[in-house]
Design a protein around this motif. Structure first.
Motif, PDB file in Angstrom:
ATOM      1  N   TRP A  67     -32.752  69.209  82.167  1.00 57.42           N
ATOM      2  CA  TRP A  67     -33.451  68.666  83.320  1.00 57.42           C
ATOM      3  C   TRP A  67     -32.961  67.259  83.651  1.00 57.42           C
ATOM      4  O   TRP A  67     -32.640  66.476  82.757  1.00 57.42           O
ATOM      5  CB  TRP A  67     -34.962  68.630  83.073  1.00 57.42           C
ATOM      6  N   ASN A  68     -32.980  66.961  84.945  1.00 57.92           N
ATOM      7  CA  ASN A  68     -32.579  65.633  85.416  1.00 57.92           C
ATOM      8  C   ASN A  68     -33.822  64.805  85.723  1.00 57.92           C
ATOM      9  O   ASN A  68     -34.801  65.308  86.258  1.00 57.92           O
ATOM     10  CB  ASN A  68     -31.712  65.759  86.674  1.00 57.92           C
ATOM     11  N   VAL A  69     -33.774  63.514  85.364  1.00 59.08           N
ATOM     12  CA  VAL A  69     -34.914  62.617  85.581  1.00 59.08           C
ATOM     13  C   VAL A  69     -34.455  61.459  86.453  1.00 59.08           C
ATOM     14  O   VAL A  69     -33.447  60.806  86.165  1.00 59.08           O
ATOM     15  CB  VAL A  69     -35.466  62.070  84.242  1.00 59.08           C
ATOM     16  N   VAL A  70     -35.198  61.204  87.540  1.00 59.24           N
ATOM     17  CA  VAL A  70     -34.880  60.126  88.465  1.00 59.24           C
ATOM     18  C   VAL A  70     -35.965  59.065  88.357  1.00 59.24           C
ATOM     19  O   VAL A  70     -37.165  59.381  88.392  1.00 59.24           O
ATOM     20  CB  VAL A  70     -34.784  60.644  89.918  1.00 59.24           C
ATOM     21  N   ARG A  71     -35.537  57.822  88.231  1.00 60.42           N
ATOM     22  CA  ARG A  71     -36.482  56.717  88.065  1.00 60.42           C
ATOM     23  C   ARG A  71     -36.891  56.142  89.414  1.00 60.42           C
ATOM     24  O   ARG A  71     -36.065  55.872  90.266  1.00 60.42           O
ATOM     25  CB  ARG A  71     -35.823  55.646  87.202  1.00 60.42           C
ATOM     26  N   SER A  72     -38.208  55.967  89.590  1.00 57.75           N
ATOM     27  CA  SER A  72     -38.735  55.319  90.785  1.00 57.75           C
ATOM     28  C   SER A  72     -38.990  53.834  90.517  1.00 57.75           C
ATOM     29  O   SER A  72     -38.605  52.983  91.303  1.00 57.75           O
ATOM     30  CB  SER A  72     -40.026  55.998  91.238  1.00 57.75           C
ATOM     31  N   ASN A  73     -39.684  53.531  89.422  1.00 61.76           N
ATOM     32  CA  ASN A  73     -39.841  52.159  88.938  1.00 61.76           C
ATOM     33  C   ASN A  73     -39.969  52.217  87.415  1.00 61.76           C
ATOM     34  O   ASN A  73     -39.688  53.258  86.810  1.00 61.76           O
ATOM     35  CB  ASN A  73     -41.034  51.456  89.602  1.00 61.76           C
ATOM     36  N   LYS A 114     -37.973  59.701  77.415  1.00 65.81           N
ATOM     37  CA  LYS A 114     -36.593  59.637  76.920  1.00 65.81           C
ATOM     38  C   LYS A 114     -35.710  58.869  77.898  1.00 65.81           C
ATOM     39  O   LYS A 114     -34.848  58.086  77.478  1.00 65.81           O
ATOM     40  CB  LYS A 114     -36.075  61.064  76.718  1.00 65.81           C
ATOM     41  N   ARG A 115     -35.943  59.063  79.201  1.00 68.32           N
ATOM     42  CA  ARG A 115     -35.158  58.331  80.220  1.00 68.32           C
ATOM     43  C   ARG A 115     -35.485  56.850  80.202  1.00 68.32           C
ATOM     44  O   ARG A 115     -34.619  56.000  80.405  1.00 68.32           O
ATOM     45  CB  ARG A 115     -35.482  58.931  81.596  1.00 68.32           C
ATOM     46  N   SER A 116     -36.732  56.496  79.915  1.00 71.20           N
ATOM     47  CA  SER A 116     -37.138  55.092  79.899  1.00 71.20           C
ATOM     48  C   SER A 116     -36.760  54.384  78.604  1.00 71.20           C
ATOM     49  O   SER A 116     -36.876  53.160  78.515  1.00 71.20           O
ATOM     50  CB  SER A 116     -38.657  54.994  80.096  1.00 71.20           C
TER      51      SER A 116
END
Length: 209
Positions: A67-73, A114-116
């Motif tokens: 899965w792909n994770v996109v950061r907003s803030n 995990k993305r953060s």
């Protein structure tokens, strides 16, 4: 609540027909033994999180690898799963609703954490930690010896006897009374062909010759 009652009744299945004083004492003994076993079990665990939940996290990490994770803030992320969901790390919420219900990060929350690059343990409730499990069972139920109790009792004053009553007619009930709202599955008996709650082995219907 009904499930809890059913589980408890099953746990004391052999003891529940005892007189009330003996029943309470048997429950005390069972709890004393259960707490001792769980105390020993908790001391054997080497994981920070209870093993069952630790394995669950491993399964969720494996599921979310593609899965792909996109950061907003810093705290808000969008996870491109099927369907897309939004995860707010600071509020500990996910649009799928699972994180709020279980108080345990769902697979989307794990992706966002995990993305953060934040510490996952900071977003787990203390309930799921091995240390908390050990604290729950650190105390024990003390035995109640009967060696010092006197055998010379005045039964008219010191012992509460059961009420005087006659045994009701008929065979005593052995099956529990079903709770309100329980639906019983209807089956067709292969012996008599009638639809009901019995099968061939328990069929008592007379057969026509």
């Amino acid at each position: 609540m009904s499930n809890l009652v059913e589980s408890f009744n099953s746990w004391i299945k052999k003891e529940r027909r005892l007189p009330i004083t003996q029943l309470v004492d048997r429950i005390r003994v069972k709890l004393m033994d259960q707490m001792s076993d769980r105390r020993d079990l908790g001391l054997k665990w080497e994981t920070v999180i209870c093993p069952k939940k630790d394995r669950k996290l491993g399964e969720l990490f494996t599921l979310s690898k593609t899965w792909n994770v996109v950061r907003s803030n810093d705290e808000l992320y969008e996870v491109h799963s099927d369907p897309f969901v939004s995860v707010h790390i600071g509020r500990r919420t996910c649009s799928c609703g699972e994180w709020q219900i279980n108080s345990f990060p769902c697979v989307h929350a794990l992706c966002a954490l995990k993305r953060s690059k934040r510490n996952l343990n900071d977003y787990l409730e203390r309930y799921y930690f091995t240390e908390t499990y050990r604290e729950v069972y650190v105390k024990c139920i003390n035995p109640i010896p009967t060696i010092w109790k006197t055998a010379d009792l005045d039964y008219c004053k010191d012992v509460l006897l059961p009420p005087l009553c006659k045994r009701p007619p008929g065979r005593p009930r052995t099956k529990r009374i079903p709770s309100t709202g329980i639906k019983t599955r209807k089956i067709t008996c292969s012996r008599c062909g009638k639809v009901g709650t019995h099968n061939r082995s328990t069929c008592t219907e007379p057969l026509e010759i």
